[in-house]
Design a protein around this motif. Structure first.
Motif, PDB file in Angstrom:
ATOM      1  N   GLY A   1      -2.655  57.706  35.617  1.00 10.17           N
ATOM      2  CA  GLY A   1      -4.288  58.040  35.454  1.00 10.17           C
ATOM      3  C   GLY A   1      -3.570  58.163  33.832  1.00 10.17           C
TER       4      GLY A   1
ATOM      5  N   GLU B   1      -8.063  66.949  41.906  1.00  5.12           N
ATOM      6  CA  GLU B   1      -7.233  65.434  42.143  1.00  5.12           C
ATOM      7  C   GLU B   1      -8.045  65.066  42.969  1.00  5.12           C
ATOM      8  OE1 GLU B   1      -4.302  65.301  38.894  1.00  5.12           O
ATOM      9  OE2 GLU B   1      -3.516  66.876  40.118  1.00  5.12           O
ATOM     10  N   SER B   2      -8.395  63.098  42.928  1.00  3.54           N
ATOM     11  CA  SER B   2      -8.329  62.402  43.861  1.00  3.54           C
ATOM     12  C   SER B   2      -6.754  62.324  44.338  1.00  3.54           C
ATOM     13  CB  SER B   2      -9.304  61.682  43.545  1.00  3.54           C
ATOM     14  OG  SER B   2     -10.780  61.687  43.554  1.00  3.54           O
TER      15      SER B   2
ATOM     16  N   LYS C   1      -9.623  61.639  38.112  1.00  6.47           N
ATOM     17  CA  LYS C   1      -9.996  61.227  39.029  1.00  6.47           C
ATOM     18  C   LYS C   1     -10.693  62.916  39.911  1.00  6.47           C
ATOM     19  CE  LYS C   1      -9.284  56.678  39.157  1.00  6.47           C
ATOM     20  NZ  LYS C   1     -10.862  56.588  38.692  1.00  6.47           N
TER      21      LYS C   1
ATOM     22  N   ILE D   1      -3.902  53.359  47.489  1.00  5.31           N
ATOM     23  CA  ILE D   1      -2.376  53.181  47.579  1.00  5.31           C
ATOM     24  C   ILE D   1      -1.695  53.397  48.600  1.00  5.31           C
ATOM     25  CG2 ILE D   1      -0.580  54.086  46.143  1.00  5.31           C
ATOM     26  CD1 ILE D   1      -2.563  54.806  44.388  1.00  5.31           C
TER      27      ILE D   1
ATOM     28  N   ARG E   1      -3.189  48.264  37.809  1.00  4.36           N
ATOM     29  CA  ARG E   1      -3.564  48.621  39.087  1.00  4.36           C
ATOM     30  C   ARG E   1      -2.204  49.372  40.457  1.00  4.36           C
ATOM     31  NH1 ARG E   1      -5.154  46.827  44.406  1.00  4.36           N
ATOM     32  NH2 ARG E   1      -4.192  44.165  43.535  1.00  4.36           N
TER      33      ARG E   1
ATOM     34  N   VAL F   1      -0.248  60.981  40.837  1.00  7.02           N
ATOM     35  CA  VAL F   1      -1.294  61.044  41.183  1.00  7.02           C
ATOM     36  C   VAL F   1      -1.771  61.845  40.443  1.00  7.02           C
ATOM     37  CG1 VAL F   1      -3.222  60.348  42.394  1.00  7.02           C
ATOM     38  CG2 VAL F   1      -0.682  59.534  43.282  1.00  7.02           C
TER      39      VAL F   1
ATOM     40  N   ARG G   1      -7.787  56.848  47.115  1.00 10.12           N
ATOM     41  CA  ARG G   1      -7.051  55.593  45.775  1.00 10.12           C
ATOM     42  C   ARG G   1      -7.002  54.787  45.955  1.00 10.12           C
ATOM     43  NH1 ARG G   1      -5.428  58.125  39.888  1.00 10.12           N
ATOM     44  NH2 ARG G   1      -6.172  60.607  40.585  1.00 10.12           N
TER      45      ARG G   1
ATOM     46  N   GLU H   1      -5.880  52.280  35.448  1.00  8.72           N
ATOM     47  CA  GLU H   1      -6.272  51.288  35.817  1.00  8.72           C
ATOM     48  C   GLU H   1      -7.159  50.967  34.904  1.00  8.72           C
ATOM     49  OE1 GLU H   1      -8.152  52.324  39.702  1.00  8.72           O
ATOM     50  OE2 GLU H   1      -5.767  52.638  40.519  1.00  8.72           O
TER      51      GLU H   1
ATOM     52  N   ASN I   1       0.413  65.443  43.034  1.00  2.73           N
ATOM     53  CA  ASN I   1      -0.390  65.950  42.197  1.00  2.73           C
ATOM     54  C   ASN I   1       0.057  66.287  40.825  1.00  2.73           C
ATOM     55  OD1 ASN I   1      -1.408  67.967  42.805  1.00  2.73           O
ATOM     56  ND2 ASN I   1      -3.105  67.441  44.441  1.00  2.73           N
TER      57      ASN I   1
ATOM     58  N   ARG J   1      -4.496  60.043  46.831  1.00  3.33           N
ATOM     59  CA  ARG J   1      -3.470  58.839  47.187  1.00  3.33           C
ATOM     60  C   ARG J   1      -4.894  58.056  47.691  1.00  3.33           C
ATOM     61  NH1 ARG J   1       2.490  57.292  49.444  1.00  3.33           N
ATOM     62  NH2 ARG J   1       2.375  54.927  49.736  1.00  3.33           N
TER      63      ARG J   1
END
Length: 292
Positions: free
Chosen positions: A158, A117-118, A244, A125, A210, A241, A123, A183, A135, A120
């Protein structure tokens, strides 16, 4: 230096499926390298149901599915707690385990290291940083493996399949998310998932929204969100999170070895564990043909 017909890097669903299928095709000199203490990959700590139909035509929980894949691969040389440090020339892998650093050579290397997972940070944030921001994978390990309850009223960032997996994990632990923040204008999971989130779990799903910042001084107390140009706060005590995903392709960067065969979620787009297994079987067939 050891030499084998095939070395599979990654003992998750795709890696185990490749090794199992190769054995069925008569390729028995196969080694699977797995950095964790147990093979099976992410399903090991996904305690909810929904696994297995695409590959075994039966529904199982994540741990049961991982156990089934390990059972399918019984007798194959699976080396856990083994990290692959680099891919080098002439199909050679530099590895590290309890015995130190050594090398393996293979006629064919299959890379099945999955995706992550991407973060934070990726992203962008801003705001407070602490252990209550995590995550989905970390959440599932805490809940299913350590039986922990890291927060009580988080928000989930997400709208992918894994985001709703996070929601089910929360429910299992008695955690009540206050909202799902997406988002994009619409979710990436099936259309009825938001309905289930609201009616089954009482969690609203906010699309085209967002997450601007995570608020608090040492602890999470709220998040600031923006939708249609308007900002507001949601009171919460944690942030999940999710999604992605990006391929875990670190070994490919700077590699001097010929490009290995890729399996599972090393290949886009992101796939379920069952689909990774089904595709891995076809990849193993191609590898077997190439070795014959």
């Amino acid at each position: 230096m050891e030499s084998h017909d095939v070395v599979v890097v990654g003992g998750g669903p795709a890696g185990l499926a490749v090794a199992t299928r190769l054995r069925q095709r008569g390729i028995t000199d196969v080694v699977v390298l797995e950095r964790e203490a147990e093979a099976g990959g992410v399903p090991r700590h996904c305690g909810h149901w929904g696994f297995g139909w695409e590959s075994h035509r039966r529904l199982m929980s994540g741990p049961d599915y991982a156990a089934r894949l390990r059972a399918d691969a019984a007798g194959i040389d699976i080396r856990t707690r083994t990290a692959v440090l680099s891919l080098e020339a002439e199909n050679t892998l530099r590895i590290q385990n309890a015995d130190g650093v050594s090398k393996l050579k293979a006629r064919q290397i299959v890379l099945a290291t999955g995706a992550r997972e991407s973060s934070r940070a990726a992203r962008l944030i801003g705001g407070v940083r602490n252990a209550c921001i995590m995550n989905t994978g970390t959440l599932q390990q805490l809940v299913y493996l350590k039986h922990a309850k890291p927060f009580h009223r988080p928000v989930i960032l997400g709208g992918e399949w894994v985001s709703f997996s996070a929601l089910m994990t929360c429910h299992h632990a008695g955690i009540r998310p206050v909202a799902m923040i997406v988002e994009e204008p619409k979710i990436d999971a099936p259309w009825f998932f938001p309905l289930g989130a609201r009616l089954r779990y009482g969690v609203p799903v906010h699309t085209a929204t967002r997450l601007v910042s995570i608020l608090g001084a040492g602890t999470v107390v709220a998040v600031e969100i923006e939708s249609q140009g308007q900002r507001r706060k949601i009171i919460c005590d944690g942030v999940i999170v999710s999604g992605k995903f990006v391929s875990e392709d670190t070994l490919l960067k700077g590699a001097t070895s010929p490009t290995p065969t890729l399996a599972g979620n090393m290949q886009s787009p992101l796939k379920t564990a069952g689909r990774c297994v089904a595709e891995a079987r076809r990849i193993a067939d191609a590898v077997a043909e190439g070795l014959s």
